[in-house]
Scaffold this motif. Structure first.
Motif, PDB file in Angstrom:
ATOM      1  N   UNK A  94       0.648  -1.264   0.129  1.00 17.92           N
ATOM      2  CA  UNK A  94       0.001   0.196   0.056  1.00 17.92           C
ATOM      3  C   UNK A  94       0.767   1.361   0.120  1.00 17.92           C
ATOM      4  N   UNK A  95       2.168   1.241   0.644  1.00 21.21           N
ATOM      5  CA  UNK A  95       2.944   2.369   0.874  1.00 21.21           C
ATOM      6  C   UNK A  95       3.467   2.582  -0.747  1.00 21.21           C
ATOM      7  N   UNK A  96       3.618   1.775  -1.654  1.00 20.97           N
ATOM      8  CA  UNK A  96       4.243   1.393  -2.772  1.00 20.97           C
ATOM      9  C   UNK A  96       3.287   2.348  -3.756  1.00 20.97           C
ATOM     10  N   UNK A  97       1.817   1.674  -3.574  1.00 16.90           N
ATOM     11  CA  UNK A  97       0.951   2.521  -4.389  1.00 16.90           C
ATOM     12  C   UNK A  97       0.736   4.060  -4.013  1.00 16.90           C
ATOM     13  N   UNK A  98       0.945   4.269  -2.771  1.00 18.47           N
ATOM     14  CA  UNK A  98       0.635   5.595  -2.397  1.00 18.47           C
ATOM     15  C   UNK A  98       1.888   6.364  -2.996  1.00 18.47           C
ATOM     16  N   UNK A  99       2.893   5.641  -3.165  1.00 16.68           N
ATOM     17  CA  UNK A  99       4.079   6.435  -4.120  1.00 16.68           C
ATOM     18  C   UNK A  99       4.057   6.332  -5.503  1.00 16.68           C
ATOM     19  N   UNK A 100       2.929   5.704  -5.972  1.00 22.75           N
ATOM     20  CA  UNK A 100       2.767   5.843  -7.445  1.00 22.75           C
ATOM     21  C   UNK A 100       2.945   4.661  -8.379  1.00 22.75           C
ATOM     22  N   UNK A 101       3.367   3.611  -7.533  1.00 21.69           N
ATOM     23  CA  UNK A 101       3.655   2.234  -8.310  1.00 21.69           C
ATOM     24  C   UNK A 101       2.466   1.929  -9.318  1.00 21.69           C
ATOM     25  N   UNK A 102       2.888   1.328 -10.456  1.00 26.24           N
ATOM     26  CA  UNK A 102       1.842   0.916 -11.284  1.00 26.24           C
ATOM     27  C   UNK A 102       1.118  -0.439 -10.837  1.00 26.24           C
ATOM     28  N   UNK A 103       2.101  -1.185 -10.535  1.00 26.67           N
ATOM     29  CA  UNK A 103       1.655  -2.721  -9.943  1.00 26.67           C
ATOM     30  C   UNK A 103       2.483  -3.102  -8.868  1.00 26.67           C
ATOM     31  N   UNK A 104       1.821  -3.865  -7.888  1.00 31.75           N
ATOM     32  CA  UNK A 104       2.763  -4.427  -6.827  1.00 31.75           C
ATOM     33  C   UNK A 104       2.200  -5.694  -6.648  1.00 31.75           C
ATOM     34  N   UNK A 105       3.380  -6.814  -6.633  1.00 34.29           N
ATOM     35  CA  UNK A 105       3.114  -8.276  -6.325  1.00 34.29           C
ATOM     36  C   UNK A 105       3.519  -8.318  -4.722  1.00 34.29           C
ATOM     37  N   UNK A 106       2.629  -8.920  -4.348  1.00 34.35           N
ATOM     38  CA  UNK A 106       2.626  -9.268  -2.878  1.00 34.35           C
ATOM     39  C   UNK A 106       2.766 -10.656  -2.558  1.00 34.35           C
ATOM     40  N   UNK A 107       4.159 -11.060  -2.361  1.00 34.89           N
ATOM     41  CA  UNK A 107       4.296 -12.535  -2.389  1.00 34.89           C
ATOM     42  C   UNK A 107       4.188 -12.979  -0.823  1.00 34.89           C
ATOM     43  N   UNK A 108       3.157 -13.845  -0.652  1.00 32.33           N
ATOM     44  CA  UNK A 108       2.709 -14.335   0.515  1.00 32.33           C
ATOM     45  C   UNK A 108       2.768 -15.828   0.613  1.00 32.33           C
ATOM     46  N   UNK A 109       2.881 -16.331   1.812  1.00 24.33           N
ATOM     47  CA  UNK A 109       2.769 -17.699   2.049  1.00 24.33           C
ATOM     48  C   UNK A 109       1.983 -18.054   3.048  1.00 24.33           C
ATOM     49  N   UNK A 110       0.700 -19.110   2.940  1.00 25.08           N
ATOM     50  CA  UNK A 110       0.157 -19.614   4.020  1.00 25.08           C
ATOM     51  C   UNK A 110      -1.074 -18.638   4.311  1.00 25.08           C
ATOM     52  N   UNK A 120      -6.231  -6.128   0.478  1.00 22.99           N
ATOM     53  CA  UNK A 120      -6.282  -5.577  -1.064  1.00 22.99           C
ATOM     54  C   UNK A 120      -7.879  -5.210  -1.395  1.00 22.99           C
ATOM     55  N   UNK A 121      -8.918  -6.190  -1.250  1.00 25.17           N
ATOM     56  CA  UNK A 121     -10.141  -6.128  -1.943  1.00 25.17           C
ATOM     57  C   UNK A 121     -10.751  -5.001  -0.900  1.00 25.17           C
ATOM     58  N   UNK A 122     -10.665  -4.903   0.208  1.00 24.50           N
ATOM     59  CA  UNK A 122     -11.460  -3.962   0.853  1.00 24.50           C
ATOM     60  C   UNK A 122     -10.928  -2.527   0.878  1.00 24.50           C
ATOM     61  N   UNK A 123      -9.967  -2.350   0.562  1.00 23.53           N
ATOM     62  CA  UNK A 123      -9.264  -0.958   0.210  1.00 23.53           C
ATOM     63  C   UNK A 123      -9.165  -0.719  -1.249  1.00 23.53           C
ATOM     64  N   UNK A 124      -9.883  -1.448  -2.144  1.00 24.40           N
ATOM     65  CA  UNK A 124     -10.096  -1.203  -3.549  1.00 24.40           C
ATOM     66  C   UNK A 124      -8.813  -1.264  -4.416  1.00 24.40           C
ATOM     67  N   UNK A 125      -8.089  -2.045  -4.166  1.00 18.36           N
ATOM     68  CA  UNK A 125      -6.561  -1.930  -4.776  1.00 18.36           C
ATOM     69  C   UNK A 125      -6.306  -3.243  -5.399  1.00 18.36           C
TER      70      UNK A 125
END
Length: 380
Positions: A94-110, A120-125
Motif C-alpha cells: 500500500x505504501x508503494x501504491x501511495x508513492x505511485x507504483x503501477x503494479x505491486x506483487x505481494x508474495x505471501x505464503x499460507x 487489498x479487496x477491502x481497500x479497493x486496490x
C-alpha cells in the motif's frame, strides 16, 4: 590470577545470597526480569502469518514510519514502476501504491496470503496489488520488477531466516533495480554489567537443590549454567555500560548472495574507554534505505527510540579484567546451522594482560529480558 580468584569468590557469595532469598512457606521467591519471546524461530513463516505478530510489527512506530518515509520520499523510484513485496502483512504494498507504483506483487505464503488479499479487496486496490500465494523460498514472480521491498531483519539482524528468502528473491529484480532496505550495519561493542552477569548465573540456582522432592539435582547445576550462558540476551540497556566505540559490519542486500551469509566473520579491536570488567559484547543494527532522492536510516541502537528488536547482549563465560586505554581484540563468527539460525562464536583477549575469554551461543534460543519483575518459584 589472584584477582580472578577474588572475583570468583565474590560471585559465589552473590549467588548464595540470591539462593537464600526471602522464604514463604516451602517456596523460595527469586526475582527475575523477563520478556516473553515475540518470535518462535522454529517456524518463521507460521510466525509471520499470525495477525497478532503482524500487529506487533505495525505498531512499532520507528519501523513502520521509517518504511513509509523511505518509500514516499523516494516516490520517483516507485512512480509507474513494478514492485515486489516479499512477506509481511502486505502493508508495504500500500505504501508503494501511495508513492505511485503501477503494479505491486505481494508474495505471501499460507494464511497471510488470505489476510493480505482481504486488505487489498477491502481497500479497493485489486487492480494494482496482486497477491501471489507461493512458497517464499521457491517463488517465481510473473515478471521482473523495478523495486524489491521486504523486512528481512530479526534480533541481532540475522535471527530471522527470512533474510535468506529475500536474497533469493533478487532473481526477480531487474538489473539496476532497487532493494529497500538496501544495506544493514551490524554494530558490536564491549559492555560491563555485573548485575546482568550475576543474574544470569543465578538463573541456574534451581539446579543447586539437594532435596527437590527427595532428589538431589546438584549434578546438573554446571550444565544448567552452561546452557543459560549460551543464550543471547534480548533486552535494552543504558549506553553508559558500553566500554568502547562500536565496530560495524555491513551487509549489502543488493550485492550479497545467500551463501555469503553461511559464515559471517567480524574481527574487532576495541580501545577501552574505562576500567572494569568486560562481561561480553552488545549488538544492534542500523538499516539504510537508499533511493534516488534520499537515504533514510533506521537504528536499533541503545541511544535511539526503542524498537521491537531491542538490543542483544552475549556474555563471556568469564569476565575479562581491563584498564582504561587497554585493547580488546578478537572476533565474532556467525555460523549458519541446520536449525535455520546461527551459532555465535566469540573470542576476546586483553592484549596487555593476555587474559582471554569467549563463548559459543545459540541464536535459536535467546533469553528475552526487560525491566519487569516476575517471580520464579523454587521448591526446597
Amino acid at each position: 590470577m589472584t584477582d580472578l580468584k577474588t572475583f570468583q569468590q565474590h560471585l559465589r557469595k552473590q549467588v548464595d545470597k540470591t539462593i537464600k532469598g526471602d522464604r514463604k512457606g516451602d517456596k523460595e521467591i527469586l526475582p527475575r526480569r523477563h520478556l516473553r519471546a515475540e518470535t518462535s524461530p522454529s517456524n518463521c513463516y507460521q510466525f509471520h502469518s499470525c495477525l497478532s505478530q503482524q500487529q506487533s510489527l505495525l505498531q512499532d512506530h520507528s519501523r513502520t514510519a521509517t518504511y513509509h518515509k523511505a518509500i514516499l520520499l523516494n516516490d520517483v523510484d516507485f512512480r509507474d514502476k513494478v514492485v515486489l513485496d516479499v512477506g509481511g502483512s502486505g502493508m508495504l504494498c500500500f505504501f508503494a501504491v501511495q508513492a505511485g507504483a503501477a503494479k505491486v506483487y505481494s508474495l505471501q505464503s499460507g494464511p497471510m496470503a488470505k489476510h493480505t488479499q482481504s486488505l487489498v479487496q477491502s481497500n479497493g486496490q485489486s487492480g494494482q496489488i496482486l497477491v501471489l500465494n507461493q512458497d517464499l523460498d521457491s517463488a517465481v514472480c510473473p515478471e521482473e520488477v523495478d523495486v524489491l521491498l521486504t523486512e528481512p531483519t530479526g534480533h541481532l539482524l540475522l535471527s530471522d531466516p527470512h533474510v535468506q528468502t529475500v536474497l533469493r528473491a533478487k532473481k526477480c529484480l531487474k538489473p539496476g533495480g532497487l532493494i529497500f532496505p538496501t544495506w544493514a550495519d551490524l554494530h558490536l561493542a564491549p559492555f560491563s554489567d555485573e548485575q546482568l552477569y550475576f543474574e544470569n548465573y543465578a538463573r541456574a540456582a534451581f539446579w543447586q537443590q539437594r532435596n527437590f522432592c527427595g532428589i538431589n539435582l546438584s549434578s546438573l547445576h554446571n550444565s544448567a549454567v552452561d546452557e543459560f550462558f549460551r543464550q543471547p540476551i534480548v533486552d535494552t540497556f543504558e549506553v553508559q555500560i558500553l566500554m568502547s566505540r562500536s565496530v560495524k559490519h555491513r551487509i549489502n542486500f543488493k550485492e550479497a548472495a545467500p551463501e555469503d551469509l553461511q559464515r559471517v566473520e567480524i574481527p574487532f579491536t576495541f580501545t577501552l574507554q574505562q576500567s572494569g570488567l568486560v562481561h561480553g559484547l552488545a549488538f544492534w543494527f542500523d538499516l539504510a534505505f537508499q533511493g534516488s532522492k534520499a537515504t533514510v536510516w533506521m537504528s536499533t541502537a541503545p541511544t535511539e527510540p526503542l524498537t521491537r528488536w531491542y538490543q542483544v547482549r552475549c556474555l563471556f563465560q568469564t569476565p575479562l579484567f581491563s584498564k582504561m586505554g587497554q585493547t580488546l581484540t578478537g572476533r565474532v563468527i556467525l555460523a549458519a546451522n541446520d536449525r535455520q539460525s546461527y551459532d555465535i562464536h566469540i573470542t576476546g583477549t586483553i592484549d596487555q594482560s593476555g587474559f582471554t575469554s569467549g563463548n559459543v551461543l545459540d541464536l535459536k534460543n535467546p533469553f528475552f529480558r526487560q525491566n519487569q519483575c516476575v517471580y520464579v518459584c523454587v521448591w526446597v
